[in-house]
Design an enzyme around this catalytic site. Sequence first.
Site, PDB file in Angstrom:
ATOM      1  N   ASP A 163       1.051  -1.346   0.084  1.00 33.10           N
ATOM      2  CA  ASP A 163       0.026   0.117   0.028  1.00 33.10           C
ATOM      3  C   ASP A 163       0.891   1.311   0.160  1.00 33.10           C
ATOM      4  OD1 ASP A 163      -3.344   0.227   0.522  1.00 33.10           O
ATOM      5  OD2 ASP A 163      -2.216   2.177   1.192  1.00 33.10           O
ATOM      6  N   CYS A 186     -15.363  -1.527  -5.225  1.00 37.35           N
ATOM      7  CA  CYS A 186     -16.910  -1.029  -4.854  1.00 37.35           C
ATOM      8  C   CYS A 186     -17.523  -0.034  -5.308  1.00 37.35           C
ATOM      9  CB  CYS A 186     -16.625  -0.948  -3.387  1.00 37.35           C
ATOM     10  SG  CYS A 186     -15.643   0.426  -2.812  1.00 37.35           S
TER      11      CYS A 186
HETATM   12  N1  SAH Z   1      -8.095  -4.138  -0.727  1.00 33.09           N
HETATM   13  C1  SAH Z   1      -8.459  -3.424   0.773  1.00 33.09           C
HETATM   14  C2  SAH Z   1      -8.926  -1.988   0.353  1.00 33.09           C
HETATM   15  C3  SAH Z   1      -8.403  -1.012  -0.678  1.00 33.09           C
HETATM   16  S1  SAH Z   1      -8.864   0.373  -0.872  1.00 33.09           S
HETATM   17  C4  SAH Z   1      -9.255  -4.077   1.521  1.00 33.09           C
HETATM   18  O1  SAH Z   1      -9.974  -5.138   0.982  1.00 33.09           O
HETATM   19  O2  SAH Z   1      -9.221  -4.029   2.843  1.00 33.09           O
HETATM   20  C5  SAH Z   1      -7.641   1.037  -1.889  1.00 33.09           C
HETATM   21  C6  SAH Z   1      -6.222   1.003  -1.307  1.00 33.09           C
HETATM   22  O3  SAH Z   1      -5.331   1.765  -2.287  1.00 33.09           O
HETATM   23  C7  SAH Z   1      -5.992   2.345  -0.225  1.00 33.09           C
HETATM   24  O4  SAH Z   1      -5.437   1.859   1.065  1.00 33.09           O
HETATM   25  C8  SAH Z   1      -4.939   3.254  -0.410  1.00 33.09           C
HETATM   26  O5  SAH Z   1      -4.019   3.790   0.207  1.00 33.09           O
HETATM   27  C9  SAH Z   1      -4.304   2.524  -1.773  1.00 33.09           C
HETATM   28  N2  SAH Z   1      -3.549   3.215  -2.833  1.00 33.09           N
HETATM   29  C10 SAH Z   1      -3.924   4.349  -3.362  1.00 33.09           C
HETATM   30  N3  SAH Z   1      -2.937   4.655  -4.332  1.00 33.09           N
HETATM   31  C11 SAH Z   1      -1.923   3.569  -4.272  1.00 33.09           C
HETATM   32  C12 SAH Z   1      -0.770   3.280  -4.733  1.00 33.09           C
HETATM   33  N4  SAH Z   1      -0.521   4.430  -5.898  1.00 33.09           N
HETATM   34  N5  SAH Z   1      -0.087   2.566  -4.581  1.00 33.09           N
HETATM   35  C13 SAH Z   1      -0.371   1.498  -3.588  1.00 33.09           C
HETATM   36  N6  SAH Z   1      -1.655   1.689  -2.913  1.00 33.09           N
HETATM   37  C14 SAH Z   1      -2.410   2.725  -3.182  1.00 33.09           C
END
Ligand code: SAH
Length: 393
Positions: free
Chosen positions: A229, A326
């Site tokens: 992340d 979502c």
């Molecule tokens: N898969 C998770 C929810 C993900 S929400 C679950 O099931 O609990 C999307 C996530 O993408 C967020 O935590 C956000 O911090 C991350 N994110 C956003 N831009 C990003 C990037 N460039 N690289 C890695 N993660 C990123």
Amino acid sequence: MFSQILEYDESLLRALHRVYGTRLQDFLHAITVPSRRLYVRVNTMKIDPGELIDRLRSRGIEVYRDEEIKEAVYFPVKGPYKVDILEKVVYADKYASESVYLGSDLYAPGVIDCSEDIDRGNEVTILTPTGIPIAIGVAEMSCSEMKRSRQGIAVKTIVSTYRAPKIRNLVEYRDGLIYSQSLPAMYVAKLIQPYERNDLVVDMCAAPGGKTGHVVELSRGRAYVIAFDHSKSKILEMKRELERLGHTPFVEVWRADSRYLHVDFPWLRPTKIILDPPCSALGVRPKLFDRKSYSDVVSASRYQWQFMKTAIKILRKHGLLVYSTCTVTIEENEAIVERAIEEFRCIEPIEIRCSRGSRGVWGFYRDYYLRFHPIEHDTTGYFIAILRKTCND
Ligand code: SAH
């Protein structure tokens, strides 16, 4: 019709119309109310779902097993109950409103305004920032105390529009036996069966770790899992969650911008990838206030495409990539996946067979995808597609 709650511009409404057609108003209504079921995933590495249900029921909590996913249990959400507007009112911020709407007490930091003459013991109505009544309760502080205090209950809720158990207050939550997760989200990890020999699972946008934790449980800690992340604070939250569940030994948590994994980790060749990128979250419910425009959808889809390209590059030959969001727009879902199939010659869609949900709504391969609709399935609005890589480049 829902203008007090949903501020969506014309172009966004047109995009939603392409998905829901004449049922657009029903969709807009559905996202303003909660699902009838509040789901949690049982941490099967710590407790058997049947045992968890017995424990909760012995304390008088109404809880049921899902019909299909054995690690899924749900609490019925009661309501709606009528909430009158009394003479004295308290305005809650958006975040606090969402909890109060489902029956939580209102804590002082969530108060944005109140009638000056409120004293302890007064009956008050709690309103959202836009003035929608969501609960009636008893003030435990005077108005000036509510505004000053940084902690403590400001209003104890008596009647709220909806009522559901407070998951975070359960001992089972504290002990890491359960994880709050929507039903559609539970299908994501399950569908790629992340427990085959030599599986290396990469979760590209992992925090707060919902799907990562599920992979650990499905593989019983045997899969090698790397959770990426970009956000420092979300990574901290994910680490806390994994610790609570007891999964810390089974996951590598790395901070990176996942759009560049092929550059920063050129040796990384996962057999399974979960790509659950940021999205416009139009399927998340209940919404008490949401302001969005079509440009949010366009920028989200550009971002999602960047992740998708990288995912395809790093995926091992014969590997599986599950893409999920979502949200409900075609731009962020079918269009991203169809473009991947079109532009990368070694990528093919895998048909998802599932007794739940329905098919995609657009594109040549629409029948391969899985969608959940708030109106039809009474879940979060959700999209899932699975791609397989057939060659190395
Ligand atoms: N898969 C998770 C929810 C993900 S929400 C679950 O099931 O609990 C999307 C996530 O993408 C967020 O935590 C956000 O911090 C991350 N994110 C956003 N831009 C990003 C990037 N460039 N690289 C890695 N993660 C990123």
